[in-house]
Every structure is written in C-alpha cells, then in structure tokens.
Design an enzyme around this catalytic site. Structure first.
Site, PDB file in Angstrom:
ATOM      1  N   GLU A  62       0.751  -1.218   0.233  1.00 36.87           N
ATOM      2  CA  GLU A  62      -0.186  -0.093  -0.162  1.00 36.87           C
ATOM      3  C   GLU A  62       0.878   1.174  -0.049  1.00 36.87           C
ATOM      4  O   GLU A  62       0.561   2.220  -0.514  1.00 36.87           O
ATOM      5  CB  GLU A  62      -0.897   0.044   1.205  1.00 36.87           C
ATOM      6  CG  GLU A  62      -2.163  -0.628   0.896  1.00 36.87           C
ATOM      7  CD  GLU A  62      -1.915  -2.430   0.941  1.00 36.87           C
ATOM      8  OE1 GLU A  62      -2.671  -3.298   0.489  1.00 36.87           O
ATOM      9  OE2 GLU A  62      -0.816  -2.697   1.636  1.00 36.87           O
ATOM     10  N   HIS A 131      -9.382  -6.474  10.282  1.00 33.39           N
ATOM     11  CA  HIS A 131     -10.045  -6.510   9.225  1.00 33.39           C
ATOM     12  C   HIS A 131     -11.298  -5.791   9.271  1.00 33.39           C
ATOM     13  O   HIS A 131     -12.086  -5.597   8.214  1.00 33.39           O
ATOM     14  CB  HIS A 131      -9.849  -7.572   8.223  1.00 33.39           C
ATOM     15  CG  HIS A 131      -8.661  -7.976   7.968  1.00 33.39           C
ATOM     16  ND1 HIS A 131      -7.800  -8.656   8.834  1.00 33.39           N
ATOM     17  CD2 HIS A 131      -7.863  -8.098   6.793  1.00 33.39           C
ATOM     18  CE1 HIS A 131      -6.621  -8.987   8.132  1.00 33.39           C
ATOM     19  NE2 HIS A 131      -6.838  -8.669   6.978  1.00 33.39           N
TER      20      HIS A 131
END
Length: 326
Positions: A62, A131
């Site tokens: 990322e 998550h």
C-alpha cells in the site's frame, strides 16, 4: 433526470469508466484491479477496455501504491489508487497524510495532488478485529485531504466523479455492506455532487438523526419504526466528512432541538464527538436534550457472530437512543 437502479459497486464502476473515457489522464492502480477485475469487482471490465497502461496491477504494498499515486498526480496525471480495504491504508499513512494532504500547501500551490484513494470500509461479516475498521476520523483529522463517505449508489456515482475531477486529494471511503445495495443512478456523465455538501434524506420535526455511509441506512430504518410510534425523525446524510457540512446539521437542529448521531466508527475521538461539540458550542440555545451518539462499542471487534453483532450499531440501537431524548 433519467436514472436506473444499480448496486453501489456498479455505480462506482460506471463513474470510473466514464471519467477514464472523458480524461485520458485518469488511470486506476492497485492490487488485482486489472486481470482479476478487482477484489470487490469495482474495476470489472476496465482492464479489457483500457489496457494495462491505464489499469495497473501493483505489488502488494500500500505504501508503494499510494506513494506512486502521489508522484503521478504531481506529474500531471489523475490516479485512482485502490486499496482492498481501508485497514491496509494504515500501511500508507505517510504517503496519504504526510504527502498527499500537505504538498499543495507546502509548495504554495506550485504543485497540486489531484488523486483519489479508494478504500472499502466497515465492520462485520466476521472479518475479525484487524480487518474490521471504519477509521475515517483518522484521515479527516488532517487538513488538505477530503474524505468522502457515500450512502447511496447515486451519491457514490456523483461524488466519485467529483473527487476524480477535483484538484485536491480525496480519501473515498466505500462501505463494504453497501456495495450490493441498489438505488437510482443518474444517466448523466456530468452528474457531480459538490464537495462538502450534505443532504436531507428524510424530513421530520421531532429529532435529527445525523449519519453517513451505512449509518444512513440504520437511521432510515429507525425513522420508519419510530414513525409508527408517533416520533417524526429528520435524517441528515453528511456525505463528506471533510469538509463537514455543519450548516445543514444546524439548520435541522434549529427545527427539531434534539439530535442522535449514528456512525459505524468507534466512539472515542470520533465524528460523533466532533458534531456533538459543534452543536453544543453553536446551537446551545436550541438544545432541548443532550446529544446522543450511537456507534460501535469501544473494543476490537469479536469474531463470534452473535457477539460481533452486539458490538455493532443497528437500527434498534438508534431507536433506543431516540427514545431517551424525546
């Protein structure tokens, strides 16, 4: 204006495709956005139509995705950088909040950073604690970065097109739970929703429900239930969390004198806190009851399904909060 019912994921794909056709500087980048069609299928078909130059599969990093997007935007392109989920954006905080959000200011406007960071957000579905975040307040903390949180397919369409065309960086937060939900999407390639402008989803006179993203769905469900019990709720959809349309909240609060804020995020240091503070500071003379907040519980999300649901907001919790102040 003509419109068709489409799920949010299709509205987002439509916006991306139209903007790529309109402006050749727009390109998509991220993990599995190309040949795999995107983890959430938002980029379905774009690789076949536009090719690998404009639909770029990236390494699983990322920081690399967001850092490269910042550089591409500074060089004159308009990248749309996708992160599989907003949880992974924590790995790219330096690129997002220390570079994208600040470069235009630090270079006195000599550079702009016209890019969009797209990320699927939200709690639930037993994705476990690491998550299952809705951390939009973290990103909206930093001046220079817009934060979008659409609640309907039509808004997702108009807001994403606006974000891509804007000269400023935008974190575009998409609730995973809303991806399959259908709604009218305009057939207008220039349908744009202004940055920082909220909307009234339901008019009412007794209490203001302030929400965004998935919170709007819970608020509307609660409003329908409360209507049967004689309580008339007004639902305000913030749409954008940076800038924050507090004028719309105040306009509603002057009419109802009561407010419940509904958010999917955690309660500490949240948008609920910010909005409640604004109401207390600027609307104190109109206040007939304390501002109530409905949010996720202040803990890492449990895995077990029944306990997970206990920790999350829902329409029943909104109803209970409203009943405490009316």
């Amino acid at each position: 204006m003509a419109a068709r019912n489409q799920p949010m994921r299709e509205a987002l794909r439509k916006a991306l495709r139209e903007e790529m056709l309109r402006d050749e500087r727009v390109f998509v980048m991220g993990e599995e956005v190309g040949k795999w069609q995107g983890t959430h299928r938002i980029t379905r078909g774009l690789y076949e139509e536009f090719g690998a130059r404009r639909v770029r599969d990236t390494p699983i990093s990322e920081m690399a995705i967001c850092g490269a997007a910042v550089g591409a935007a500074m060089a004159g392109l308009r990248p749309v950088a996708e992160m599989m989920t907003i949880n992974f954006a924590f790995l790219a905080l330096d690129a997002i909040v220390n570079h994208a959000a600040k470069i235009r200011y630090m270079f006195d406007g000599q550079f702009s950073v016209p890019l969009v960071f797209r990320a699927a957000s939200g709690w639930g579905d037993q994705a476990t604690a690491s998550h299952s975040h809705a951390p939009e307040p973290i990103f909206a903390h930093f001046p220079g970065l817009y934060v979008a949180a659409p609640a309907t397919p039509g808004d997702a369409y108009g807001m994403l097109k606006t974000a891509i065309r804007d000269e400023n960086p935008v974190l575009f937060s998409e609730s995973i739970a809303l991806y399959p939900k259908p709604g009218p999407v305009p057939d207008d390639e220039d349908y744009l929703l202004p940055v920082g402008e909220g909307a009234i989803r339901r008019e009412g006179a007794d209490v203001t429900l302030v929400a965004w993203a998935r919170g709007v769905e819970w608020s509307l469900q609660a409003a329908r239930q409360l209507e049967r019990e004689g309580v008339d709720c007004e639902v305000v959809d913030m749409r954008w969390l940076r800038p924050l349309d507090m004028d719309l909240v105040y306009e509603s609060f002057r009419k109802t004198n009561r407010c419940v804020i509904v958010e999917e995020s955690l309660p500490m240091y949240s948008f609920g806190s910010e909005i409640a503070a604004g109401i207390q500071e600027d609307m104190f003379d109109y206040m007939d009851a304390p501002v109530k907040r409905v949010s996720a519980m202040d803990l890492p999300l449990p895995y077990a399904r029944d306990i997970e649901l206990m920790a999350l907001p829902d329409a029943d919790k909104v109803v209970a909060a409203v009943k405490e102040i009316v």
